[in-house]
Each structure stands twice: as C-alpha cells, then as structure tokens.
Design an enzyme around this catalytic site. Structure first.
Site, PDB file in Angstrom:
ATOM      1  N   GLY A 159       0.824  -1.205   0.000  1.00  0.00           N
ATOM      2  CA  GLY A 159       0.000   0.000   0.000  1.00  0.00           C
ATOM      3  C   GLY A 159       0.858   1.256   0.000  1.00  0.00           C
ATOM      4  CB  SER A 160       0.103   4.655   1.193  1.00  0.00           C
ATOM      5  OG  SER A 160      -1.084   4.742   0.426  1.00  0.00           O
TER       6      SER A 160
END
Length: 648
Positions: free
Chosen positions: A385-386
């Site tokens: 993810g981020s």
C-alpha cells in the site's frame, strides 16, 4: 629327457611345493603357533568381531566356565558397546613363554584405551590355548563387573539479547508424576484440576503395562508450580534441566524451540550446530553394586557456544503485547547501524510447550487455529500500500523524472489516464491544493503516485526496484520471501500506475521494507540488516546511493510532515519533543475494484531520531484485517504506545 618327462617332473615338483606350503601353513596355524602368536591371533579376532573364533582359542577349563553363547554375548556387548574401532596388541614377553605379557592400544568412541596385561596359555592337543577370564578384556574387569558407557551431554549455548539477557537458556524444569502406592481415591481428580489434564489421560498413564505400585509415573513437566500441588496424595516432583524461554510467546518465531534436543524453528534451528556443542563419552567399569570401579576412557564434552543477538527484549515484548491478538509482522531496527532490535510475528505460540510436553489437545488447538499462529509472518510478503510511496518518490526524484516542486495537477478523487483504461479509475481519499511530492505524501495521494509511476516509466522503475533487491534473496539471518513487483514485470499501464501507490502486484517483505528505508537515514545508502553480534560487528552498506541526497532530504522533510502536520495520515503518532518521520499504508486485498468484501492490510513505517538516552529507531509494522478498524490508523495508534514505552 623327452618333453613328457619334463612336464611330468614339473608337475610333480609343483605338487610337492604345494604340499610343502600346505604343511608349513598347517604347522604354523595348528601345531607350531606359540603362546605369543596365539594371543595376537585372539586379539585380531576381537578386532574383527569374530567372537566365535576367539572362543575356539580358549582351553577346556575356560570353556567349561562360560558357554560359547555367553562368551560371545559378553565380548560383543563390551567391544561394540564402547565403539571399538581398532585394537593393536604387542607381545612384550618371549613368544614361546606360556605366561604372555602384552600391551594393548584400543581406539574407541571415547578415545584410546591403553593397558598392559598378562595371560596364561596351556598346551592341549599340540596347540596352545588361553586360560581365559574377564580380565583378558580389561585387567580390572571381574566376572560380576560391567562396562558402562555414559554420554556426557554438552550444555546448550544461551541465546542472548543485546544486553546479555537470556532469550533461551538451560534452566530448571519440574517433572510432576504419581507414585501409585501413595495415592488415595481423590488423587486423580485433584491432580486433574490442578494440572489441567483430564482424568482419563491421567488414568491412561497409570494403566501402562510397565507401571508398578512403586513406579514414578510422569504426568507433566512444568516451568514452575504451586506448592499446594504437593498436597495431592501420591504426587512427586523431581527437578531436571531443560530449555527455558524467558520472553515466552513474544519471541517464539524469533527464537524458535527445541524438540528432542534439536532446534526445530527460529534461531534454535538456524544455529543448532553452534548452540549444541559436542557430547562427550565416558567408559568405565562398575562392580556388582553399581559402584564405579575403574575409569577406562573419557572424551570430554564441548559445551555449545552462546549466540549474541542485537535484540532489545523490552521492545520485543512491548510490540508483542500491542499486537498479540492480531495477525501481524514487525521489524524494529537501528537505521544508522542496521542492527535489528525486534522481530515479532503474531499471533504466536508457546515455545515452552515443546519442552514441557506438547499434549495432543494443545497441538490440535494450535494446528486448527485459523489465524495460523505457527506461521512466521515477518518472513512473508504482503501488499505494501502507501508505505511504498516514499520509495517511489525517492526513485522519481533521484532519476530526475520529476522535481520536488512539480505540480501534477488536481484530478479530484477519481482519475484515469485516458479512455483506454475503460472503467478503471485510481481513487484517493483527500482533496487538497498543491499536488507536489510533499503534499502528496502528507495526504497519501494515490492519484499523484499513480502519475509518478507512469512518469518514471516501467523500464526505469523495474531497474530501480531490481537495484533495491526486489526479486532477490536478502542476505539476512532468516530466509525471507523475496519482494516482488510482478511475476512478469509491468505488463500494463494500469498495473504500473497501481504499483506507484503500493497496489498492483507489489508484494514486500517487512524486513526488506525496513532495509530500504535505512537509505533515508544514511544519505541514500541502504544498510545491511544484521541480527547476530559477531566480533567486529559494524555498520555495513548493502547498496550505495540508491537515492540521491536531494531526494532523501525532500522525502525526509515530507515524512516529518506526515506526522507533525495535523492533516498527515500519521499525525496520531506524534510525541511531544520527538522529531518523528514516517509513512502510513493501507493495502486493499480484493478481487476487483468493485469488490466490497475484500480486506485491508495496515502499514506504518516510523523513524525516530537518536535521543539523549535512546538510539535511533525505525519500526515497520504490518497488520492484517484492519478494515473497519481504522485502516493504517489502527497501526499508528499502537506504534505511538510502543514508542512511548521505548522512550521511558
């Protein structure tokens, strides 16, 4: 002389020669063999394990004193029991003397046994035969004596943390059992209640065929026990040495466990040879009362070496306590040295149970747990993810694909490059102004980083990921699953764009993630992580200049804002007086963009600078199933608690 006579004479001569040789051989073996040579023949049979032939060299009186079967059994048990490899005998008397003195050198599993001895021979039917008794085996051995072989167990080495505290150590454990004749009618019921064992299981142990009224019947092993356990009639508690794991479940995947004296997981398995040492052996004679009479040989044990790690036990336990009910993986590291300070996987298991005794009930509970507590998650790979965004930013800036001030434009919360993407859109959560690197990291803008990946391009991004050791086995104590950006690279624009914000086919190992992030603490140099302290252990650069100095400065400044800025996704981790930096990440695990039943992984990477009392710390945490629990915010809140404890 004609040809026939010549052939005939040769044949006769050859026959006479053969007959002569046979006569000499017969005479040597049967008639002329003197006492000394007979002794040497006997010893050669002993070396070869031909015990029946040894018996044939005994005189009649000796054979009356011991049957061939008993003789073979006694000699075989002794010579094979001590692991005799070679036997050399040298006669020191004149070979024709009937009292033969000799010297023996025997190589055994416990080393060399040397002794001087003497044996009497008598002549029976023109052959010398031995007056045998047990002293022929060893001078001190009597008919009622026995030869014992005892293993001298090497003490297993201790596994220690960075401060010298034990993570695994040889310690005292207690064996609890019943002596049947001392029990009463309530013993089984009371023991079942106090020990947590079913009455049926206890009864089954008491009904084993070997059990007598005086037997000690083991029930369970304990690390500690309550004194009122001894109030149960018939209970006996004995002490023995066993492996103790002071951190319990908080370090099970890191330290591992022993089974039957051998490391089966974690550091216990990886360093089993070093920790085990080498067992020794003692060979000795005992008398009829079992008292040691004579030491014959001893090979001292070599105790195992201790294993010194870089682990901070307090931090290890603190992380575990926060996440013990979750499915998660955590790596704590000093980002300025590469020292790994904690490795945690949850849920965990009780490593001590493998030492004390893993009952079928306990094993079934662990084995059937859908959370898979035996799975070592810090060895696995997960969608980042981020948490990948600072790495994407650093790559783009370092490769001059965009600058820190470049504004990628406001595309709202839903974007696609063009109509060729069909119904596929990249979405983001926050609307803000000034779409540059700094703000994109603060607000964790998926659209910005999708555009960033496209600007970097698939070839450059592939090369840079390869340089960061994606697809390669990281040189580390534990074997880690290699991080990956796709089995076949970047096969479409959509996959490339999704990879920019840690989705697509991106999969990252937590230790590898922590390793890449060390570049933000070392002017773009990626450090080698290390867990085991060795002589001369020091900081090692794994990869030089993976990011430029300017890129590192820009990303570091933005990661500080991720925590200090009220709009930052990691703001809840802020601690007064501590200049933290970090990045959150929430990875969606779903079948399609419209899938509403998928789950989420929550990441948070935090870097804390060195303080007056504490060294610098980088903490990478990944937690599964955070959907509807706050996403990465769930991890942020727990990280703050861990850092606050660490600073105390």
């Amino acid at each position: 002389m004609n040809g026939k006579n010549i052939v005939k004479n040769i044949a006769i001569g050859f026959a006479l020669a053969l007959a002569g040789a046979g006569a000499v051989l017969f005479y040597k073996n049967n008639i002329a063999m003197n006492p000394g040579e007979t002794l040497l023949k006997y010893m050669s049979y002993a070396e070869d394990g031909e015990y029946d032939k040894m018996y044939d060299l005994l005189d009649k009186d000796s054979q009356k004193g011991i049957s061939k079967k008993e003789f073979i059994k006694r000699n075989k048990n002794i010579y094979q029991g001590i692991g005799m490899k070679t036997l050399e005998a040298v006669v020191t008397s004149k070979k024709r003397e009937t009292t033969v003195t000799y010297r023996v050198k025997m190589r055994t599993n416990a080393g060399v046994i040397s002794y001087n001895n003497k044996t009497i021979f008598v002549k029976e039917r023109r052959r010398y035969r031995m007056e045998w008794d047990d002293s022929v085996i060893f001078p001190q051995l009597g008919a009622e004596d026995k030869v014992r072989v005892k293993t001298l167990h090497a003490k297993r080495g201790t596994i220690k943390d960075a401060s010298g505290n034990a993570l695994a150590i040889q310690g005292k454990i207690y064996s609890v059992g019943f002596v049947p004749k001392k029990m009463d009618s309530d013993s089984v019921k009371l023991a079942s209640k106090k020990l947590g064992i079913s009455k049926e299981e206890i009864q089954k142990k008491l009904e084993q065929k070997w059990v007598t009224k005086d037997s000690f019947v083991p029930l369970v092993k304990l690390k500690e026990y309550s004194s009122d356990l001894l109030d149960v009639k018939g209970i006996i508690i004995s002490t023995e040495t066993g492996r103790i794991y002071p951190l319990g479940e908080s370090a099970a995947h890191l330290v591992g466990y022993l089974q039957n004296g051998e490391g089966k997981a974690g550091l216990e398995k990886l360093y089993n040879k070093q920790l085990s040492g080498t067992d020794g052996l003692e060979i000795y004679i005992v008398d009829a009362n079992g008292q040691k009479k004579q030491l014959l040989a001893v090979k001292a044990q070599i105790d195992g070496q201790s294993l010194n790690t870089t682990i901070d036990s307090k931090l290890q336990k603190s992380i575990y306590e926060q996440y013990k009910k979750d499915k998660s993986a955590h790596v704590a590291m000093n980002p300025t040295t590469g020292e790994v300070k904690a490795l945690v996987s949850t849920p965990s298991y009780d490593a001590q149970a493998f030492i004390l005794g893993m009952t079928p009930e306990k094993w079934n509970k662990i084995n059937n747990d859908p959370r898979h507590p035996m799975q070592n998650r810090f060895k696995g790979i997960f969608a980042p993810g981020s948490s990948l965004k600072p790495i994407i930013a650093a790559i783009g800036l370092s490769q001059n694909k965009f600058s820190a001030s470049d504004d990628f434009g406001n595309s709202g919360k839903r974007w696609q490059k063009n109509k060729s993407w069909g119904g596929y859109y990249v979405t983001t959560l926050h609307d803000y102004s000034g779409h540059n690197v700094r703000n994109a990291l603060i607000y964790s803008d998926n659209i910005y980083f999708a555009k960033a990946a496209l600007k970097i391009g698939k070839d450059t991004l592939k090369d840079q990921f390869d340089n960061l050791l994606f697809g390669k086995n990281l040189d580390f104590t534990f074997g880690l699953t290699a991080s990956s950006y796709g089995n076949e690279g970047f096969t479409s624009e959509i996959q490339l764009a999704d990879s920019g914000y840690g989705q697509g086919e991106m999969m990252v190992n937590p230790v590898h993630m922590a390793t890449i992030y060390t570049a933000f603490s070392n002017k773009g140099n990626m450090l080698k992580p290390y867990l085991i302290k060795q002589k001369g252990s020091k900081k090692q650069v794994l990869k030089e200049h993976v990011f430029s100095n300017d890129a590192v400065k820009t990303v570091n400044d933005a990661m500080k804002q991720v925590i200090s800025n009220p709009n930052g996704t990691g703001h809840a981790a802020q601690i007064d007086g501590i200049d933290l930096k970090g990045k959150t990440g929430t990875a969606e695990i779903k079948q399609s963009q419209t899938d509403t039943k998928g789950t989420e992984l929550g990441w948070f990477v935090t870097i804390m600078p060195k303080t007056e009392y504490k060294e610098s710390l980088e903490l990478v945490s990944m937690t599964e199933d955070v959907k509807k629990r706050g996403g990465s915010g769930y991890v942020v809140n727990k990280t703050k608690k861990i850092l606050e404890e660490y600073l105390q």
